[in-house]
Design an enzyme around this catalytic site. Structure first.
Site, PDB file in Angstrom:
ATOM      1  N   TYR A   1       0.852  -1.294  -0.198  1.00 25.83           N
ATOM      2  CA  TYR A   1       0.261  -0.116  -0.139  1.00 25.83           C
ATOM      3  C   TYR A   1       0.821   1.238   0.045  1.00 25.83           C
ATOM      4  CZ  TYR A   1      -3.718   3.288   1.661  1.00 25.83           C
ATOM      5  OH  TYR A   1      -4.480   4.399   1.679  1.00 25.83           O
TER       6      TYR A   1
ATOM      7  N   ASP B   1       9.526   3.530   0.275  1.00 24.74           N
ATOM      8  CA  ASP B   1       8.413   4.132   0.784  1.00 24.74           C
ATOM      9  C   ASP B   1       8.530   3.795   2.364  1.00 24.74           C
ATOM     10  OD1 ASP B   1       5.982   5.033   2.131  1.00 24.74           O
ATOM     11  OD2 ASP B   1       4.900   3.892   0.368  1.00 24.74           O
TER      12      ASP B   1
ATOM     13  N   LYS C   1       3.325   9.933   8.759  1.00 27.83           N
ATOM     14  CA  LYS C   1       3.100   9.253   9.857  1.00 27.83           C
ATOM     15  C   LYS C   1       3.734   9.680  11.319  1.00 27.83           C
ATOM     16  CE  LYS C   1       0.913   5.298   7.875  1.00 27.83           C
ATOM     17  NZ  LYS C   1      -0.654   4.961   8.156  1.00 27.83           N
TER      18      LYS C   1
HETATM   19  N1  PMP Z   1       2.831   4.443   2.111  1.00 27.33           N
HETATM   20  C1  PMP Z   1       2.523   3.608   3.396  1.00 27.33           C
HETATM   21  C2  PMP Z   1       3.907   2.626   3.085  1.00 27.33           C
HETATM   22  C3  PMP Z   1       1.704   3.576   4.044  1.00 27.33           C
HETATM   23  O1  PMP Z   1       1.520   2.507   4.849  1.00 27.33           O
HETATM   24  C4  PMP Z   1       0.879   4.733   3.955  1.00 27.33           C
HETATM   25  C5  PMP Z   1      -0.471   4.541   4.850  1.00 27.33           C
HETATM   26  N2  PMP Z   1      -0.760   3.838   5.563  1.00 27.33           N
HETATM   27  C6  PMP Z   1       0.701   5.627   2.933  1.00 27.33           C
HETATM   28  C7  PMP Z   1       1.958   5.504   1.988  1.00 27.33           C
HETATM   29  C8  PMP Z   1      -0.183   6.590   2.772  1.00 27.33           C
HETATM   30  O2  PMP Z   1       0.044   7.724   3.830  1.00 27.33           O
HETATM   31  P1  PMP Z   1      -1.286   8.601   4.079  1.00 27.33           P
HETATM   32  O3  PMP Z   1      -2.278   7.689   4.836  1.00 27.33           O
HETATM   33  O4  PMP Z   1      -0.594   9.488   5.121  1.00 27.33           O
HETATM   34  O5  PMP Z   1      -1.788   9.090   2.928  1.00 27.33           O
END
Ligand code: PMP
Length: 378
Positions: free
Chosen positions: A124, A208, A235
């Site tokens: 994700y 990421d 986060k």
């Molecule tokens: N990349 C990863 C690995 C994530 O876990 C998440 C959110 N869970 C995101 C991107 C997207 O971040 P956001 O929810 O702050 O848009």
């Protein structure tokens, strides 16, 4: 509101309870039920709720304004901190991880003059068109055709794509321990292979670390000894406020230089707002190497307790996934009833105000919940 709330990612049928307040490792819901928070807003709240140093820093800023049509020192301070921890010298900020990843992909495409994005199945990366499944409703076929999802860890598939289409690849995007895909850390050889093949073919490597930044100082990729071209975060770096961040080498990040012809524009009315920047800096200043080590060892304790009790788990450091073949919404509710707030996928994220006692309570709750479901009380 469709089904009564905003985030699909935290919906549990028939409808989730609503949170009223949080304090340290606890959350109180509207029915007066108090739970140990192992969701921590999907891993973002590294210090739990109402962490005093963040509360103080934010309260000091509030009377002086929360957002400006000018840059502030607060973004420079957070950028410097991230640069010193990651080794990536240049940073920019957004309000979410989604935007950080979306912009990283655009930067890679602009910098290389190529279109194809290679990513991995099940990972994700937020909700932008470029990174959701090719068959996701609402994503145009033309956009879906510009990315390719390979099985994570499949060295042969990656070699084959790079061999046949390497000169089309703008970037390979990887989450080294993808939560949705099962929270299993990638093999070192595979991560190294991504780095080698991207270099060899003039493509960029985007790591990421929106979730995994909490696992090691400067991010999980540091433990693998690789240097990505771009790195996305979010986060925990917002200290509980909306945030995303993109770091990179000076060469690649130059694509955002506003004076550059054909550069990539970066907007965001609330991007790098001082509240998020201050909260994030203070949260990270308290998330020292020692704090990370302590939190990660609580995670080890949790996994070993669960494993000893015969519960299947994956994960590393402060992040654990329950890997049992049980109905996930039922598991979520069973855990909630036992006093533990988990992710809807069985994710357990720890926070620094937790102690051995909390971990013990969580372990017992998980064991009771899983055994209840396995026992056919479904
Ligand atoms: N990349 C990863 C690995 C994530 O876990 C998440 C959110 N869970 C995101 C991107 C997207 O971040 P956001 O929810 O702050 O848009």
């Amino acid at each position: 509101m469709p089904r009564g709330n905003t985030r699909t990612t935290l919906f549990v049928p028939p409808t989730p309870p609503y949170a009223v307040s949080g304090s340290g490792p606890y959350v109180l819901d509207q029915r007066g039920h108090r739970v140990i928070d192992c969701n921590n807003n999907y891993t973002a709240l590294i210090h739990g709720h109402a962490f005093a140093p963040v509360e103080k820093a934010v309260a000091e800023q509030l009377p002086h304004g929360t957002a400006f049509g000018l840059p502030t020192e607060t973004e420079v301070q957070l950028a410097e901190l991230l640069a010193s921890r990651t080794g990536l010298p240049m940073w920019r900020f957004s309000n979410s991880g989604t935007e950080a990843v979306m912009t990283a992909v655009r930067a890679a495409r602009a910098a290389t003059g190529r279109e194809l994005l290679v990513r991995f199945e099940g990972s994700y990366h937020g909700t932008s068109d470029a990174v959701v499944a090719a068959n996701a409703p609402g994503v145009p076929e033309a956009v879906a055709g510009t990315s390719l999802a390979l099985p994570q860890g499949d060295a042969e598939a990656l070699r084959e794509v790079m061999r046949t289409r390497g000169d089309e690849v703008a970037a390979v995007l990887i989450d080294i321990m993808p939560n949705r895909a099962g929270l299993v850390p990638a093999a070192a050889e595979f991560v190294t292979l991504v780095r080698e093949l991207t270099r060899q073919h003039g493509a960029l490597m985007i790591v990421d670390e929106v979730i995994t930044f909490r696992i090691a100082e400067g991010g999980l990729h540091r433990e693998y000894g690789i240097e990505p071209d771009l790195m996305t975060v979010g986060k925990v770096i917002g200290g509980g406020f909306p945030v995303g961040g993109l770091g990179g080498t000076a060469e690649v990040m130059a694509i955002f230089d506003p004076l550059r012809e054909l550069g990539v524009s970066w907007g965001g009315t609330f991007s790098a707002n001082p509240m998020s920047m201050i909260a994030g800096r203070v949260a990270l200043e308290h998330f020292t190497a020692e704090a990370i080590e302590r939190l990660n060892s609580l995670g080890d304790q949790l996994r070993s307790g669960l494993t000893e009790a015969g519960i299947a788990v994956s994960g590393r450091g402060s992040l654990t996934r329950i890997r049992e073949d049980v109905d996930l919404p039922r598991l979520w509710w069973a855990l909630y009833g036992e006093g533990v707030l988990a992710g809807t996928n069985g994710l357990l994220a720890l926070s620094t105000p937790m102690t051995d006692d909390h971990v013990h309570t969580v372990t017992t709750a998980v064991v009771t919940a899983v055994r209840g479901l396995r026992g056919g009380n479904q």
